[in-house]
Design an enzyme around this catalytic site. Structure first.
Site, PDB file in Angstrom:
ATOM      1  N   GLU A  59       0.978  -1.346   0.145  1.00  0.00           N
ATOM      2  CA  GLU A  59       0.046   0.078  -0.050  1.00  0.00           C
ATOM      3  C   GLU A  59       0.744   1.231  -0.211  1.00  0.00           C
ATOM      4  O   GLU A  59       0.242   2.299   0.698  1.00  0.00           O
ATOM      5  CB  GLU A  59      -0.923   0.016   1.427  1.00  0.00           C
ATOM      6  CG  GLU A  59      -2.076  -1.301   1.076  1.00  0.00           C
ATOM      7  CD  GLU A  59      -2.619  -1.193   2.247  1.00  0.00           C
ATOM      8  OE1 GLU A  59      -3.520  -0.374   2.650  1.00  0.00           O
ATOM      9  OE2 GLU A  59      -2.526  -2.418   3.111  1.00  0.00           O
ATOM     10  N   THR A  64      -0.434   2.520  -7.945  1.00  0.00           N
ATOM     11  CA  THR A  64      -0.979   3.713  -8.522  1.00  0.00           C
ATOM     12  C   THR A  64       0.032   4.435  -9.166  1.00  0.00           C
ATOM     13  O   THR A  64      -0.612   5.117 -10.401  1.00  0.00           O
ATOM     14  CB  THR A  64      -1.442   4.792  -7.212  1.00  0.00           C
ATOM     15  OG1 THR A  64      -2.194   3.922  -6.351  1.00  0.00           O
ATOM     16  CG2 THR A  64      -1.987   6.207  -7.623  1.00  0.00           C
ATOM     17  N   ASP A 217       6.678  -4.492 -11.502  1.00  0.00           N
ATOM     18  CA  ASP A 217       6.047  -4.229 -10.457  1.00  0.00           C
ATOM     19  C   ASP A 217       5.650  -5.738  -9.710  1.00  0.00           C
ATOM     20  O   ASP A 217       5.065  -6.703 -10.340  1.00  0.00           O
ATOM     21  CB  ASP A 217       4.611  -3.538 -10.691  1.00  0.00           C
ATOM     22  CG  ASP A 217       3.761  -3.234  -9.498  1.00  0.00           C
ATOM     23  OD1 ASP A 217       4.400  -3.237  -8.381  1.00  0.00           O
ATOM     24  OD2 ASP A 217       2.650  -3.112  -9.391  1.00  0.00           O
ATOM     25  N   GLN A 221       3.415  -6.856  -0.103  1.00  0.00           N
ATOM     26  CA  GLN A 221       3.301  -7.507   1.071  1.00  0.00           C
ATOM     27  C   GLN A 221       4.289  -8.409   1.256  1.00  0.00           C
ATOM     28  O   GLN A 221       4.653  -8.903   0.514  1.00  0.00           O
ATOM     29  CB  GLN A 221       1.790  -8.278   1.063  1.00  0.00           C
ATOM     30  CG  GLN A 221       0.583  -7.240   1.564  1.00  0.00           C
ATOM     31  CD  GLN A 221       0.219  -6.324   0.723  1.00  0.00           C
ATOM     32  OE1 GLN A 221       0.363  -6.370  -0.614  1.00  0.00           O
ATOM     33  NE2 GLN A 221      -0.204  -5.262   1.225  1.00  0.00           N
TER      34      GLN A 221
END
Length: 388
Positions: A59, A64, A217, A221
């Site tokens: 996160e 994004t 990418d 986690q």
């Protein structure tokens, strides 16, 4: 008796003949020569291919950033991908509201009306991973009602730094009625704000002629990081994303661990990995807008790594202090690190940052790139007007 060939060179100097069989080997040599030339050409072309790792903890905003890059480079999504985003936005809204409902119970608060209790019960019956058909108008109405009218929900929302919830939760709540419309078409902002957990390795090709950038990418986690090692070969640069607003929040996978502390540890491991000791690192401090809003109410000293901060608490001073802490993690060549402060939800931030990164990569590899371009022009593989 086994024949031992007597190989003789012809007068041309290039062809061979076996005296015992009369086999002419020039054709074989010609094929091998052609293969050699093709391999040599591919080797030159490969010098114009730049591999960039997009890394960061969960996160942080990696996905994004990648979504913004795709839009900047006008990479269109398929109808299937668009539908996935629509479903994700709805699931994000349901997941986040159910988290708040659970926290109302955890803090032993009471809903203020029977209507709130009924709507909370309806949502808790649903799993946010269920099919899209389960997300009905009643579900959207329940989420909207609780967000706008229930004081217990507002109370736990103010305590959100104490438990895990998606940073964009309020965006999902504010737009949930729009998400459920039959004719709903996601905007660019919707695409950017949708949260789909990255699993596996995703490669995106971005062409900036004459160069080709491959942005790799991988999930942030902890259970996804073991896959990173497969991406470590032939890396030209690392873009590392750090979530600034994580200084007072916890991880999804470990709600006892501060996000910023995890990020600092991960950055140190990557920056000092033997494979990357001379690799340029572009550190993107993301969610600057959320960070600016948070530090007005809660000092960065709540994060263990920043407990020695004693500055005035304004945005620039806090950013400089955080940057200093990250730079201290580097054990070699601190000049290989470039820092950017961004809010990845805004395309202009990513566009200007990406342009700066591309320009810097070109400068760092200028000699090799110009040599390859010159050679490809001489072989007729590139137009003469092409420039770096």
């Amino acid at each position: 008796m086994k024949c031992i060939p007597n190989i003789k060179r012809f007068s041309c100097g290039n062809c061979f003949k076996c005296s015992c069989s009369g086999i002419h080997l020039s054709k074989k040599n010609k094929v091998e020569n052609e293969i050699g030339k093709k391999l040599e050409l591919e080797g030159i072309k490969d010098k114009l291919k730049m591999k960039i790792l997009l890394l960061g903890s969960g996160e942080s905003g990696k996905s994004t950033v990648l979504k913004q890059l795709k839009m900047i480079h006008k990479i269109e999504m398929t109808q299937s991908e668009i539908q996935d985003y629509i479903q994700s936005l709805r699931r994000n809204a349901l997941q986040c509201m159910n988290i708040l409902i659970e926290q109302v119970q955890a803090y032993e608060l009471e809903f203020t009306s029977d209507e709130s209790k009924d709507k909370a019960a309806l949502l808790q019956k649903l799993d946010d991973e269920e099919s899209d058909e389960s997300f009905t108008l009643d579900v959207a109405d329940a989420i909207n009602y609780l967000w706008k009218n229930e004081s217990a929900i507002k109370e736990v929302w103010e305590k959100r730094s104490e438990f895990w919830i998606l940073d964009a939760a309020d965006y999902y709540f504010e737009n949930v009625e729009r998400f459920i419309q039959d004719d709903f078409e996601p905007t660019e902002e919707d695409f950017v704000m949708a949260r789909i957990m990255t699993t596996g390795i995703i490669k995106t090709e971005l062409n900036i002629k004459p160069l080709q950038f491959t942005v790799v990418d991988v999930g942030g986690q902890r259970n996804e990081r073991r896959k990173w090692i497969h991406c470590f070969d032939d890396v030209n640069a690392i873009i590392f994303i750090a979530n600034l607003s994580g200084y007072n929040t916890v991880l999804f996978e470990d709600q006892t661990q501060n996000r910023m502390m995890e990020c600092l540890t991960l950055f140190s491991q990557i920056a000092n990995n033997q494979a990357f000791l001379s690799t340029p690192i572009y550190l993107l401090f993301n969610k600057k807008d959320l960070f600016e809003s948070k530090i007005r109410n809660e000092s960065i000293t709540v994060c263990e790594a920043f407990k020695d901060y004693d500055g005035p608490g304004d945005l620039n001073d806090c950013l400089n202090f955080v940057e200093k802490k990250f730079r201290e993690q580097l054990k070699t060549q601190s000049d290989r690190l470039k820092v950017f402060h961004i809010a990845a939800r805004f395309k202009r931030d990513i566009k200007t940052t990406w342009e700066d990164i591309v320009a810097d990569i070109k400068v760092k590899n200028k000699k090799e790139l110009e040599s390859a371009i010159k050679e490809l022009k001489a072989r007729g593989e590139l137009p003469q007007e092409i420039k770096l």
